[in-house]
Design a protein around this motif. Sequence first.
Motif, PDB file in Angstrom:
ATOM      1  N   LEU A  71      41.026  55.216  40.743  1.00  0.00           N
ATOM      2  CA  LEU A  71      41.792  55.141  41.853  1.00  0.00           C
ATOM      3  C   LEU A  71      41.259  54.127  42.813  1.00  0.00           C
ATOM      4  O   LEU A  71      41.424  53.169  43.432  1.00  0.00           O
ATOM      5  CB  LEU A  71      42.086  56.348  42.865  1.00  0.00           C
ATOM      6  N   VAL A  72      39.924  54.337  43.103  1.00  0.00           N
ATOM      7  CA  VAL A  72      38.907  53.561  43.901  1.00  0.00           C
ATOM      8  C   VAL A  72      38.794  52.143  43.343  1.00  0.00           C
ATOM      9  O   VAL A  72      38.735  51.126  43.731  1.00  0.00           O
ATOM     10  CB  VAL A  72      37.478  54.258  44.055  1.00  0.00           C
ATOM     11  N   SER A  73      38.845  51.999  42.033  1.00  0.00           N
ATOM     12  CA  SER A  73      38.567  50.726  41.199  1.00  0.00           C
ATOM     13  C   SER A  73      39.913  49.821  41.390  1.00  0.00           C
ATOM     14  O   SER A  73      39.985  48.802  41.731  1.00  0.00           O
ATOM     15  CB  SER A  73      38.426  51.025  39.921  1.00  0.00           C
ATOM     16  N   VAL A  74      40.925  50.621  41.193  1.00  0.00           N
ATOM     17  CA  VAL A  74      42.253  49.853  41.370  1.00  0.00           C
ATOM     18  C   VAL A  74      42.517  49.478  42.874  1.00  0.00           C
ATOM     19  O   VAL A  74      42.902  48.302  42.958  1.00  0.00           O
ATOM     20  CB  VAL A  74      43.553  50.928  40.677  1.00  0.00           C
ATOM     21  N   GLY A  75      42.148  50.370  43.647  1.00  0.00           N
ATOM     22  CA  GLY A  75      42.581  50.022  45.201  1.00  0.00           C
ATOM     23  C   GLY A  75      41.537  48.751  45.747  1.00  0.00           C
ATOM     24  O   GLY A  75      41.724  48.111  46.309  1.00  0.00           O
ATOM     25  N   GLY A  76      40.061  48.652  44.888  1.00  0.00           N
ATOM     26  CA  GLY A  76      39.383  47.597  45.160  1.00  0.00           C
ATOM     27  C   GLY A  76      39.821  46.268  44.511  1.00  0.00           C
ATOM     28  O   GLY A  76      39.673  45.065  45.055  1.00  0.00           O
ATOM     29  N   ALA A  77      40.467  46.321  43.414  1.00  0.00           N
ATOM     30  CA  ALA A  77      40.969  45.215  42.895  1.00  0.00           C
ATOM     31  C   ALA A  77      42.096  44.553  43.559  1.00  0.00           C
ATOM     32  O   ALA A  77      42.381  43.412  43.741  1.00  0.00           O
ATOM     33  CB  ALA A  77      41.413  45.702  41.425  1.00  0.00           C
ATOM     34  N   VAL A  78      43.078  45.502  44.343  1.00  0.00           N
ATOM     35  CA  VAL A  78      44.195  45.085  44.903  1.00  0.00           C
ATOM     36  C   VAL A  78      43.871  44.489  46.263  1.00  0.00           C
ATOM     37  O   VAL A  78      44.316  43.376  46.759  1.00  0.00           O
ATOM     38  CB  VAL A  78      45.042  46.387  45.291  1.00  0.00           C
ATOM     39  N   LEU A  79      42.668  44.965  47.033  1.00  0.00           N
ATOM     40  CA  LEU A  79      41.983  44.323  48.019  1.00  0.00           C
ATOM     41  C   LEU A  79      41.513  42.787  47.674  1.00  0.00           C
ATOM     42  O   LEU A  79      41.799  41.982  48.549  1.00  0.00           O
ATOM     43  CB  LEU A  79      40.925  45.341  48.828  1.00  0.00           C
ATOM     44  N   VAL A  80      40.828  42.677  46.554  1.00  0.00           N
ATOM     45  CA  VAL A  80      40.398  41.479  46.302  1.00  0.00           C
ATOM     46  C   VAL A  80      41.376  40.619  46.036  1.00  0.00           C
ATOM     47  O   VAL A  80      41.340  39.218  46.615  1.00  0.00           O
ATOM     48  CB  VAL A  80      39.417  41.418  45.204  1.00  0.00           C
ATOM     49  N   VAL A  81      42.410  40.923  45.408  1.00  0.00           N
ATOM     50  CA  VAL A  81      43.483  40.144  45.078  1.00  0.00           C
ATOM     51  C   VAL A  81      44.235  39.640  46.360  1.00  0.00           C
ATOM     52  O   VAL A  81      44.722  38.582  46.756  1.00  0.00           O
ATOM     53  CB  VAL A  81      44.722  40.926  44.147  1.00  0.00           C
ATOM     54  N   ALA A  82      44.405  40.759  47.418  1.00  0.00           N
ATOM     55  CA  ALA A  82      45.223  40.525  48.707  1.00  0.00           C
ATOM     56  C   ALA A  82      44.261  39.467  49.386  1.00  0.00           C
ATOM     57  O   ALA A  82      44.766  38.544  49.993  1.00  0.00           O
ATOM     58  CB  ALA A  82      45.091  41.531  49.226  1.00  0.00           C
ATOM     59  N   LEU A  83      42.933  39.492  49.439  1.00  0.00           N
ATOM     60  CA  LEU A  83      42.170  38.625  50.061  1.00  0.00           C
ATOM     61  C   LEU A  83      42.337  37.216  49.525  1.00  0.00           C
ATOM     62  O   LEU A  83      42.206  36.135  50.236  1.00  0.00           O
ATOM     63  CB  LEU A  83      40.741  39.083  50.266  1.00  0.00           C
ATOM     64  N   ILE A  84      42.304  37.119  48.113  1.00  0.00           N
ATOM     65  CA  ILE A  84      42.413  35.542  47.558  1.00  0.00           C
ATOM     66  C   ILE A  84      43.685  35.144  47.929  1.00  0.00           C
ATOM     67  O   ILE A  84      43.773  34.033  48.430  1.00  0.00           O
ATOM     68  CB  ILE A  84      42.265  35.842  45.992  1.00  0.00           C
ATOM     69  N   VAL A  85      44.757  35.948  48.063  1.00  0.00           N
ATOM     70  CA  VAL A  85      46.016  35.408  48.462  1.00  0.00           C
ATOM     71  C   VAL A  85      46.105  35.052  49.828  1.00  0.00           C
ATOM     72  O   VAL A  85      46.689  33.930  50.382  1.00  0.00           O
ATOM     73  CB  VAL A  85      47.312  36.506  48.218  1.00  0.00           C
ATOM     74  N   ALA A  86      45.400  35.748  50.870  1.00  0.00           N
ATOM     75  CA  ALA A  86      45.285  35.504  52.250  1.00  0.00           C
ATOM     76  C   ALA A  86      44.718  34.094  52.378  1.00  0.00           C
ATOM     77  O   ALA A  86      45.063  33.423  53.330  1.00  0.00           O
ATOM     78  CB  ALA A  86      44.879  36.657  52.755  1.00  0.00           C
ATOM     79  N   VAL A  87      43.631  34.091  51.599  1.00  0.00           N
ATOM     80  CA  VAL A  87      42.768  32.822  51.931  1.00  0.00           C
ATOM     81  C   VAL A  87      43.546  31.670  51.517  1.00  0.00           C
ATOM     82  O   VAL A  87      43.569  30.484  52.127  1.00  0.00           O
ATOM     83  CB  VAL A  87      41.489  32.967  51.225  1.00  0.00           C
ATOM     84  N   ALA A  88      44.169  31.756  50.213  1.00  0.00           N
ATOM     85  CA  ALA A  88      45.147  30.632  49.956  1.00  0.00           C
ATOM     86  C   ALA A  88      46.277  30.201  50.829  1.00  0.00           C
ATOM     87  O   ALA A  88      46.533  29.127  50.746  1.00  0.00           O
ATOM     88  CB  ALA A  88      45.536  30.994  48.671  1.00  0.00           C
ATOM     89  N   LEU A  89      47.041  31.200  51.254  1.00  0.00           N
ATOM     90  CA  LEU A  89      48.087  30.982  52.172  1.00  0.00           C
ATOM     91  C   LEU A  89      47.456  30.377  53.588  1.00  0.00           C
ATOM     92  O   LEU A  89      48.296  29.663  54.154  1.00  0.00           O
ATOM     93  CB  LEU A  89      48.829  32.282  52.582  1.00  0.00           C
ATOM     94  N   SER A  90      46.348  30.914  54.168  1.00  0.00           N
ATOM     95  CA  SER A  90      45.767  30.184  55.415  1.00  0.00           C
ATOM     96  C   SER A  90      45.365  28.744  55.043  1.00  0.00           C
ATOM     97  O   SER A  90      45.409  28.137  56.048  1.00  0.00           O
ATOM     98  CB  SER A  90      44.655  31.209  55.760  1.00  0.00           C
ATOM     99  N   ASN A  91      44.928  28.478  53.997  1.00  0.00           N
ATOM    100  CA  ASN A  91      44.748  26.989  53.755  1.00  0.00           C
ATOM    101  C   ASN A  91      46.043  26.161  53.741  1.00  0.00           C
ATOM    102  O   ASN A  91      45.602  24.807  53.767  1.00  0.00           O
ATOM    103  CB  ASN A  91      43.781  26.829  52.532  1.00  0.00           C
ATOM    104  N   LYS A  92      47.155  26.379  53.211  1.00  0.00           N
ATOM    105  CA  LYS A  92      48.161  25.667  53.307  1.00  0.00           C
ATOM    106  C   LYS A  92      48.863  25.460  54.605  1.00  0.00           C
ATOM    107  O   LYS A  92      49.412  24.571  54.850  1.00  0.00           O
ATOM    108  CB  LYS A  92      49.522  26.369  52.518  1.00  0.00           C
ATOM    109  N   LYS A  93      48.599  25.981  55.754  1.00  0.00           N
ATOM    110  CA  LYS A  93      48.930  25.828  56.911  1.00  0.00           C
ATOM    111  C   LYS A  93      48.098  24.863  57.621  1.00  0.00           C
ATOM    112  O   LYS A  93      47.782  23.990  57.964  1.00  0.00           O
ATOM    113  CB  LYS A  93      48.886  27.211  58.003  1.00  0.00           C
TER     114      LYS A  93
END
Length: 188
Positions: free
Chosen positions: A166-188
Amino acid sequence: MSTYFLVNIPKCVTTAKFSPATVRIAVAQLPDSSTLPGVTDTEQIENLRKTPQATLYFAGEFKSVSCEVARDIVVLDLDNSQYELMTVVGYQVGSEFCRQTKGPFCNQALKPSTFYRVNFFFLDGKSTIRAHTDWSTAIQTKNVTNYETADVMFERAGGMIVITILVSVGGAVLVVALIVAVALSNKK
């Protein structure tokens, strides 16, 4: 582990005077952890088949491992049911009921909450004892009277595996969410 324990077996013995063929294990039941067996002669070590209440006895015998084999590291990954890879890493002291076994030795079940020491004797090809190790440190069997309340390490292992996943999956989800947030903030 109230009626048995495991001991590491000697890997190999090299000598120019004889070639070890077998290893015989002696077990001594002791009154406390500081007592050493007062054995000066192997004739004092009894056989449980002749003396069932013996406190110093030979528990068993197995083939000696060649020093060349002991040094080799063998890694096999076999998916075939025709092959079986066996690695002897220890000897289980206290695994038999004498009345149900045959052979010269009996590796009887041990008493709970009792101290034991073991010694390995090395025999040549003519079954003559030629060398031995020192007596081990004292080993105490556990005092387990109710096996349902025994502390078993694997009961907790299942829960730890679930938490780790559960901790490993949660960490992976947070890393993917961080990458998506960084990618979306660069488009604006």
